[in-house]
Design an enzyme around this catalytic site. Structure first.
Site, PDB file in Angstrom:
ATOM      1  N   HIS A   1     -13.097   5.733   1.387  1.00 54.64           N
ATOM      2  CA  HIS A   1     -11.885   6.466   0.991  1.00 54.64           C
ATOM      3  C   HIS A   1     -10.630   6.149   1.806  1.00 54.64           C
ATOM      4  O   HIS A   1      -9.569   6.666   1.489  1.00 54.64           O
ATOM      5  CB  HIS A   1     -12.167   7.973   1.030  1.00 54.64           C
ATOM      6  CG  HIS A   1     -12.657   8.472   2.361  1.00 54.64           C
ATOM      7  ND1 HIS A   1     -12.892   9.801   2.628  1.00 54.64           N
ATOM      8  CD2 HIS A   1     -12.949   7.806   3.521  1.00 54.64           C
ATOM      9  CE1 HIS A   1     -13.296   9.934   3.868  1.00 54.64           C
ATOM     10  NE2 HIS A   1     -13.347   8.750   4.435  1.00 54.64           N
ATOM     11  N   HIS A   2     -10.779   5.360   2.878  1.00 59.30           N
ATOM     12  CA  HIS A   2      -9.571   5.012   3.667  1.00 59.30           C
ATOM     13  C   HIS A   2      -8.858   3.769   3.140  1.00 59.30           C
ATOM     14  O   HIS A   2      -7.765   3.456   3.606  1.00 59.30           O
ATOM     15  CB  HIS A   2      -9.926   4.768   5.140  1.00 59.30           C
ATOM     16  CG  HIS A   2     -10.531   5.948   5.825  1.00 59.30           C
ATOM     17  ND1 HIS A   2      -9.944   7.196   5.801  1.00 59.30           N
ATOM     18  CD2 HIS A   2     -11.687   6.079   6.552  1.00 59.30           C
ATOM     19  CE1 HIS A   2     -10.717   8.048   6.483  1.00 59.30           C
ATOM     20  NE2 HIS A   2     -11.772   7.396   6.938  1.00 59.30           N
ATOM     21  N   ALA A   3      -9.478   3.043   2.215  1.00 60.45           N
ATOM     22  CA  ALA A   3      -8.838   1.817   1.713  1.00 60.45           C
ATOM     23  C   ALA A   3      -7.622   2.175   0.867  1.00 60.45           C
ATOM     24  O   ALA A   3      -7.684   3.040  -0.013  1.00 60.45           O
ATOM     25  CB  ALA A   3      -9.837   1.006   0.889  1.00 60.45           C
TER      26      ALA A   3
ATOM     27  N   ASP B   1      -7.619   9.701   2.902  1.00 61.59           N
ATOM     28  CA  ASP B   1      -6.182   9.376   2.828  1.00 61.59           C
ATOM     29  C   ASP B   1      -5.864   8.282   1.807  1.00 61.59           C
ATOM     30  O   ASP B   1      -4.856   8.366   1.096  1.00 61.59           O
ATOM     31  CB  ASP B   1      -5.642   9.001   4.216  1.00 61.59           C
ATOM     32  CG  ASP B   1      -6.363   7.812   4.836  1.00 61.59           C
ATOM     33  OD1 ASP B   1      -7.550   7.574   4.503  1.00 61.59           O
ATOM     34  OD2 ASP B   1      -5.740   7.105   5.664  1.00 61.59           O
TER      35      ASP B   1
END
Ligand SMILES: [Zn+2]
Length: 300
Positions: free
Chosen positions: A120-122, A163
């Site tokens: 989910h940070h990509a 994010d």
């Protein structure tokens, strides 16, 4: 009915010794689940690698060219947490393919779980924090593009804020991003999800579940999704190396069971991914991740 579980042996690749990312956990998790075959009646599904068309719905052409072609800068590689290799690309595409396959299976049967995923940070144009391609975003965009569904709720309970996903979909009203995470944790600069709940250090089972129960039913009623993507990160566990929260194994099971049961009772299909979890003890770590699959198996 058997529970669709998605796994590919290629989820795990060799990394240098003492690399901080626990790459072997996917293999250990699969072995853990297989050893519980009598309790967890699984239908194992082997995913295909995600194709470039699906990646291009959320990632920029420049980033995809650099990542797929091996020309990420040293700084971009450092931010990703991995040194680039062809094997890394292959495993990443399999992992994204696994999350896509989880959604297909969930739309078919109501509930399906990947044994990886939750990157989910990509961001659209950058890798970050062990996340190279955003599998949740690629999968959500794919399900919308194919008109499988019209509204998707992403429930991200990894200890780190989702994010990348939140930023990618900040202007997309068809996708609602809900992130409950540790306030004092990576990423330092948080994005705006549609709903963020930032928890203080040391939050334990009872407070954690109380926050969840105060939000999820309302979200389902107000946003009215027709698919839920669930990131069941176990880095909220008390013994996690990176987490700073204090959930127990019982708390993890209660959390996962609550999310899955609440969505299923509302008649919603759920596809779940395992998210983050960091421990040098891979058996203990796999046991934490397996709580998701155990909870799911009680609902099929
Ligand atoms: Zn995490």
């Amino acid at each position: 009915m058997p529970l669709p579980l998605i796994h590919h042996p290629g989820y795990t690749i060799e990394l240098p010794p003492r690399h901080p990312f626990p790459m072997a956990k996917f293999r250990v998790l699969r072995n853990t689940l297989v050893s519980e075959e009598t309790e967890i009646r699984a239908e194992w599904i082997t995913p295909q690698p995600a194709n470039e068309t699906s990646l291009a719905r959320v990632h920029t052409p420049d980033y995809l060219r650099a990542f797929l072609g091996g020309s990420l800068s040293p700084a971009a590689q450092r931010r990703s947490g991995f040194r680039w290799s062809e094997a890394l690309v292959e495993r990443t595409l399999l992992e994204v393919g696994g999350t896509l396959a989880s959604v297909e299976a969930a739309l078919d049967t109501g509930l399906a779980c990947n044994t990886a995923g939750g990157t989910h940070h990509a961001h659209a144009d950058a890798a970050s924090g062990y996340c190279l391609i955003n599998d949740l975003a690629v999968t959500a965009a794919h399900a919308l593009a194919k008109r499988w569904v019209a509204r998707i709720l992403i429930v991200d309970l990894d200890v780190h804020q989702g994010d990348g996903t939140s930023r990618l979909f900040r202007h997309d009203h068809r996708i609602f991003t809900f992130s409950m995470h540790g306030a004092a944790n990576f990423p330092a600069r948080k994005q705006h999800s549609d709903l963020d709940i930032a928890l203080p250090r040391g939050t334990g089972d009872d407070d954690y579940l109380a926050h969840l129960k105060a939000s999820l039913p309302q979200l389902l009623a107000q946003f009215a999704p027709d698919l839920v993507l669930y990131d069941a990160g176990v880095d909220v566990h008390a013994d996690d190396r990176l987490g700073h929260l204090a959930l127990s194994n019982t708390g993890l099971f209660a959390r996962d069971h609550y999310v899955l049961a609440t969505c299923r009772e509302a008649g919603l299909p759920v596809a779940a991914v395992i998210g983050g979890g960091y421990d040098r003890d891979l058996k203990a770590l796999a046991n934490r991740h397996a709580q998701l699959h155990r909870a799911a198996s009680t609902l099929t």
